[in-house]
Design a protein around this motif. Structure first.
Motif, PDB file in Angstrom:
ATOM      1  N   TYR A 283     -58.695  10.062  15.515  1.00  0.00           N
ATOM      2  CA  TYR A 283     -57.775   9.880  16.276  1.00  0.00           C
ATOM      3  C   TYR A 283     -58.263   9.488  17.799  1.00  0.00           C
ATOM      4  N   TRP A 293     -52.901  -1.532  23.259  1.00  0.00           N
ATOM      5  CA  TRP A 293     -51.524  -1.013  23.000  1.00  0.00           C
ATOM      6  C   TRP A 293     -51.199   0.111  23.913  1.00  0.00           C
ATOM      7  N   ILE A 298     -45.619   5.274  27.176  1.00  0.00           N
ATOM      8  CA  ILE A 298     -44.659   5.998  28.317  1.00  0.00           C
ATOM      9  C   ILE A 298     -45.724   6.516  29.374  1.00  0.00           C
ATOM     10  N   ASN A 358     -46.690   3.275  15.288  1.00  0.00           N
ATOM     11  CA  ASN A 358     -46.995   2.632  16.399  1.00  0.00           C
ATOM     12  C   ASN A 358     -47.253   1.035  16.196  1.00  0.00           C
ATOM     13  N   PHE A 364     -43.821  -5.880  16.406  1.00  0.00           N
ATOM     14  CA  PHE A 364     -42.314  -6.331  16.641  1.00  0.00           C
ATOM     15  C   PHE A 364     -42.410  -6.839  18.271  1.00  0.00           C
ATOM     16  N   LEU A 398     -36.104  -2.240  17.842  1.00  0.00           N
ATOM     17  CA  LEU A 398     -36.112  -2.345  16.309  1.00  0.00           C
ATOM     18  C   LEU A 398     -35.477  -1.287  15.604  1.00  0.00           C
ATOM     19  N   ASN A 410     -43.550   8.444  15.144  1.00  0.00           N
ATOM     20  CA  ASN A 410     -44.858   8.351  15.602  1.00  0.00           C
ATOM     21  C   ASN A 410     -45.166   9.789  16.214  1.00  0.00           C
ATOM     22  N   TYR A 411     -44.335  10.558  16.698  1.00  0.00           N
ATOM     23  CA  TYR A 411     -44.709  11.849  17.157  1.00  0.00           C
ATOM     24  C   TYR A 411     -44.749  12.751  15.982  1.00  0.00           C
ATOM     25  N   ASP A 414     -48.094  12.584  14.613  1.00  0.00           N
ATOM     26  CA  ASP A 414     -48.943  13.119  15.590  1.00  0.00           C
ATOM     27  C   ASP A 414     -48.995  14.516  15.338  1.00  0.00           C
ATOM     28  N   MET A 439     -48.305  20.884  21.358  1.00  0.00           N
ATOM     29  CA  MET A 439     -48.044  19.599  20.962  1.00  0.00           C
ATOM     30  C   MET A 439     -46.389  19.476  20.527  1.00  0.00           C
ATOM     31  N   LEU A 442     -44.777  19.633  24.043  1.00  0.00           N
ATOM     32  CA  LEU A 442     -44.896  18.374  24.650  1.00  0.00           C
ATOM     33  C   LEU A 442     -44.183  17.036  24.190  1.00  0.00           C
ATOM     34  N   ARG A 446     -40.928  15.137  25.364  1.00  0.00           N
ATOM     35  CA  ARG A 446     -41.364  13.730  25.701  1.00  0.00           C
ATOM     36  C   ARG A 446     -40.076  13.026  25.061  1.00  0.00           C
ATOM     37  N   ASP A 450     -37.870  10.688  27.271  1.00  0.00           N
ATOM     38  CA  ASP A 450     -38.013   9.152  26.761  1.00  0.00           C
ATOM     39  C   ASP A 450     -36.490   8.646  26.722  1.00  0.00           C
ATOM     40  N   TYR A 465     -27.505   2.360  19.816  1.00  0.00           N
ATOM     41  CA  TYR A 465     -28.792   2.352  19.169  1.00  0.00           C
ATOM     42  C   TYR A 465     -28.738   3.861  18.545  1.00  0.00           C
TER      43      TYR A 465
END
Ligand code: NDP
Length: 478
Positions: A283, A293, A298, A358, A364, A398, A410-411, A414, A439, A442, A446, A450, A465
């Motif tokens: 990680y 990247w 965020i 990610n 993209f 996307l 992606n979360y 994670d 986590m 969080l 998040r 977001d 979307y």
């Protein structure tokens, strides 16, 4: 959060409320996306909770391990039962030693020196993106350059630690865990100092005036930050420096120190300690490999620099993100082959999903929608937004690949990886599971934060979307 203070006049902009009416259905008021402009009662209570509770937790965790074998509830139970007094518990709170102060100062100075070294890795490692890279456009329309060299700093720091451990022996590899308590206090001194400095700097000598945000509430501003990209000189960027070093560079070194300690105390390394070291190292290396990247996450293009990032990166990250290794020093867990295999599988598949998602968004966005997704031309939506210089800008969302399955896979990846670290420690104690609980809070928070920001940025296009991709983290469930 809805702004209670009219933006017009505060920053000398044209009346954004009127202009946003003309743009009904499209992006919102110029530059309003980003963190909140004003604070309601609930936010204020959350601020007080974070400021009061977070600093206590790493110390409580430290005491529960060093004095009570990582039995989290024992200090509290003993206190309630009257077996110990608050004063007696307070005596377990570590204090600074000259050795820890010197160690911390050397470590920090070394990281600052590494920060200023030009990056060599991107010349010699194929596929690695480093050196000078551009960040995202800020709400005020600035675009900054960053010297990306975190991988180099990580390699040098970790190689020196290993060279010392196996060859030079200038110091014991267990030095971090042996001085954990005093180092924890030093990290707190750093965390508080940088947060206070960032606050004062934002008022007296800001780096980018137009990218500051004042909520009118001093505690909220202290926690969430005022300046978006505080810098010293042209290159010393607080956000990128504090997030990566000293925190994430130290993560693998701290874990190695735990492994050495376990070996020293018990005469062998457990498979759980190897798993935790291995999975977390993947990680960490991934983070530095993709540091360029990271400029588009965020953290970098939404969060302002205050206590949350300054103290969080200095104290929370090196202590609470490494608590599985700390736990295993005191409680060596031997997993059966099947359990170890299961943890490895969960950790690696979580990492694979996290990275693939990610990577898909990154390629993209960088190819402006031209890169193929899962072998086909991607589907996407064109969206518009306004930066605070009142310029209309365009972007794309996307709709294919992982980003068509759920809005934040992606979360999810994670979280799978985080669960694997905890499961590596067995199921007898709550202590290591704090990480997955934290986590989950969080990343769910998040995710909501977001989406709130994206709605403010893209207006009704964001609703279109979310109608097309209805799930957030787990398809069919949430
Ligand atoms: P993302 O990488 O998911 O970025 C979210 C942003 O991507 C949105 O604000 C939006 O920004 C853009 N976006 C949203 N949907 C789309 C879409 N369909 N197509 C293209 N762009 C889209 O989130 P983070 O930056 O929070 O996280 C990055 C990684 O870091 C994650 O993998 C996360 O798990 C990890 N992380 C780890 C933490 C830890 O403590 N271990 C903490 C936080 C994050 P825009 O304005 O550009 O449109």
């Amino acid at each position: 959060m809805k702004s209670k203070v009219p933006l017009a006049g505060r920053r000398g902009e044209a009346d954004p409320l009127n202009s946003s009416k003309k743009r009904a259905g499209n992006a919102q008021k110029p530059g309003e996306w980003g963190r909140a402009w004003s604070v309601d009662l609930l936010s204020m209570l959350a601020v007080l909770f974070v400021l009061c509770c977070c600093p206590v937790l790493p110390i409580y965790y430290y005491i529960s391990c060093t004095d009570y074998q990582c039995e989290l509830s024992t200090p509290i139970t003993k206190l309630v039962a009257g077996d110990v007094t608050l004063t007696q518990l307070w005596q377990h709170v570590p204090s600074v030693t000259a050795k820890a102060a010197a160690l911390y100062a050397i470590w920090f100075t070394f990281q600052v020196i590494l920060w200023y070294l030009p990056d060599v890795c991107h010349y010699i490692i194929p596929g690695y993106r480093g050196g000078v890279c551009l960040g995202a456009v800020t709400p005020a329309g600035n675009r900054l350059s960053y010297g990306v060299n975190g991988l180099q700093a990580w390699i040098i720091s970790n190689a020196l630690f290993l060279a010392n451990a196996f060859h030079f022996r200038w110091f014991s590899p267990t030095i971090i865990v042996d001085n954990y308590g005093p180092l924890l206090i030093m990290a707190n001194i750093m965390g508080y100092s940088v947060s206070i400095f960032a606050m004062v700097k934002a008022y007296l000598f800001p780096s980018f005036k137009s990218d500051r945000k004042f909520s009118g509430n001093i505690l909220y501003d202290f926690l969430m930050g005022i300046e978006f990209n505080p810098r010293i000189g042209k290159w010393f960027d607080f956000k990128l420096f504090y997030n990566g070093r000293p925190g994430i560079v130290a993560w693998t070194i701290i874990n190695m120190s735990y492994a050495w300690k376990q070996y020293e105390l018990h005469g062998h390394l457990t498979n759980s300690m190897v798993l935790v070291n291995g999975l977390q190292a993947i990680y960490v290396v991934d983070f530095f490999w993709n540091e360029a990247w990271y400029l588009n996450t965020i953290d970098m293009h939404h969060d302002h620099f205050g206590f949350m990032l300054g103290w969080g990166d200095s104290v929370w990250l090196p202590t609470m993100y490494t608590l599985q290794g700390f736990f295993l020093v005191f409680n060596p867990v031997h997993l059966s082959q099947a359990a170890a295999g299961g943890v490895l599988f969960l950790g690696l598949s979580g990492y694979y999903i996290f990275r693939a998602v990610n990577h898909q968004k990154d390629s993209f966005r960088r190819s402006d929608g031209q890169a193929t997704v899962w072998g086909s031309k991607p589907k996407y939506m064109k969206v518009e937004y306004y930066s605070s210089d009142n310029k209309k800008r365009q972007s794309k969302l996307l709709l294919s690949g992982w980003w068509g399955i759920a809005r934040h896979m992606n979360y999810t990846g994670d979280l799978m990886g985080s669960l694997a670290y905890c499961l590596a420690c067995g199921v007898t104690h709550l202590h290591p599971y704090f990480y997955i609980i934290f986590m989950t809070i969080l990343l769910v928070h998040r995710c909501v934060r977001d989406e709130h920001r994206c709605k403010a940025k893209y207006g009704s296009a964001w609703d279109e979307y979310t109608a097309k991709v209805p799930y957030r983290l787990i398809p069919m469930l949430f």
